[in-house]
Design an enzyme around this catalytic site. Structure first.
Site, PDB file in Angstrom:
ATOM      1  N   HIS A   1      -1.178  11.236  -1.599  1.00  5.29           N
ATOM      2  CA  HIS A   1      -2.534  11.027  -1.284  1.00  5.29           C
ATOM      3  C   HIS A   1      -3.506  12.086  -0.752  1.00  5.29           C
ATOM      4  CE1 HIS A   1      -5.563   9.642   1.730  1.00  5.29           C
ATOM      5  NE2 HIS A   1      -5.337   8.626   1.284  1.00  5.29           N
TER       6      HIS A   1
ATOM      7  N   HIS B   1       0.808  -1.071  -0.084  1.00  2.00           N
ATOM      8  CA  HIS B   1      -0.050   0.223  -0.050  1.00  2.00           C
ATOM      9  C   HIS B   1       0.827   1.206  -0.039  1.00  2.00           C
ATOM     10  CE1 HIS B   1      -2.894   2.742   2.357  1.00  2.00           C
ATOM     11  NE2 HIS B   1      -3.561   2.482   1.003  1.00  2.00           N
TER      12      HIS B   1
END
Ligand code: G3P
Ligand code: MG
Length: 251
Positions: free
Chosen positions: A58, A16
Site C-alpha cells: 500500500h 479490504h
C-alpha cells in the site's frame, strides 16, 4: 434506475487488502484469511518494485508494514520477497513476504476469489504501473473461467494506460469525495464503476451514480449500520476490514 447486476456483476462485500483486520495487509496470508472467512472477493494494492515487477503493498515506503526501510521503488522484487511483512501485525505471521502480484493472482485463481486490483503507482510511475499491471493481469487471467478482475486506481493516467493495453478488463475510478465532474472523468477512462470514500458520500450522489448506470463501491466500511445504509442508497459494494461484522453474505 439501472439494474444492480448489470452495474456490478461481482460480489457485493469485498475483503479490504486481502484479509481486512485479520491478517497483515496485502499478503498471501491475508488473501487466504479472507477466503477462509468465507469471502468470495478481495481487494489489494499493486505497486512496482525497482525491477518493475508488480508487487502487493500500500505505502510507497516500507516502514509501516515491513521490517525494512526506504522506498518500495528502490528495492527489487527479490529483495522485497525476502522481507518480513507479517511480524508488524503479529508473531503468527512472521516471515510473510511482500508478495508479487503474480503470486497473489495465482492464489486468487486457485481459491476461486474474484479480485479488485487497485493500481497504486509510486510517485511518477503512474503510466508504467498501469501498463505493467494490466499486461500481467491479461497474462494471469488468460482463459480464466470466472469473471475477470476489476482494475481500479486513483490515478487517471494509470487507468488510461491499463485501458490502452488491456481494454477487456473492467475499470473502476477511485476518488475520495465524488467530484462534480465524476461522470465525465469516468466516461473518458471507460470506467464501469466509481469507488468512493464512504465517509464523504451522500445519498443524492449515490443515487446519481447508480441512475447513470455506473457501479458504485465504497471504502472502507467497518460499521454494519453504515454498510446497511449505503446499500439502501443503492451502493453496489463495500470494501471492509471487519470481515467478522460485515460478512460475505451481508449484502
Ligand atoms: O480500493 C479501495 C481502497 O483500498 C482505497 O483506499 O488507501 O485503502 O488503498 P486504500
Ligand atoms: Mg486499496
Amino acid at each position: 434506475m439501472s439494474d444492480s447486476r448489470s452495474r456490478w456483476p461481482w460480489p457485493r462485500v469485498i475483503a479490504h487488502r486481502g484479509g481486512g483486520r485479520f491478517a497483515p495487509e496485502n499478503t498471501l496470508a491475508a488473501i487466504r484469511r479472507g477466503h477462509a472467512m468465507g469471502f468470495r472477493a478481495v481487494e489489494f494494492d499493486v505497486m512496482l518494485a525497482a525491477d518493475l515487477v508488480p508487487v502487493l503493498i500500500h505505502d510507497e515506503t516500507l516502514e509501516r508494514t515491513t521490517n525494512s526501510r526506504g522506498r518500495v521503488a528502490e528495492h527489487s522484487s527479490a529483495a522485497l520477497a525476502a522481507l518480513d511483512a507479517g511480524s508488524w501485525f503479529g508473531a503468527a505471521f512472521s516471515g510473510e513476504p511482500v508478495p508479487t502480484f503474480a503470486d497473489a493472482a495465482r492464489l486468487c485463481r486457485a481459491l476461486g476469489l474474484w479480485a479488485n486490483i487497485e493500481i497504486k503507482p509510486a510517485t511518477g510511475q503512474d503510466i508504467e504501473t498501469g501498463q505493467r499491471t494490466a499486461l500481467l493481469t491479461a497474462d494471469l487471467w488468460k482463459n480464466a473461467p470466472g469473471p475477470l478482475p476489476l482494475l481500479s486506481s486513483f490515478s487517471a493516467p494509470a487507468l488510461a494506460a491499463a485501458r490502452d493495453l488491456a481494454p477487456q478488463f473492467p475499470r473502476g475510478l477511485l476518488v475520495d469525495a465524488a467530484p462534480a465532474d465524476w461522470q465525465s472523468r469516468a466516461s473518458a477512462l471507460g470506467c464501469a464503476s466509481l469507488h468512493c470514500n464512504q465517509a464523504k458520500l451522500d445519498e443524492a450522489t449515490a443515487r446519481e451514480v447508480v441512475a447513470a448506470g455506473y457501479g458504485l463501491a465504497t471504502y472502507t466500511v467497518n460499521d454494519p449500520a453504515i454498510a446497511r445504509r449505503l446499500l439502501d442508497w443503492g451502493v453496489d459494494a463495500v470494501f471492509t476490514d471487519r470481515l467478522d461484522l460485515i460478512g460475505a453474505n451481508f449484502a
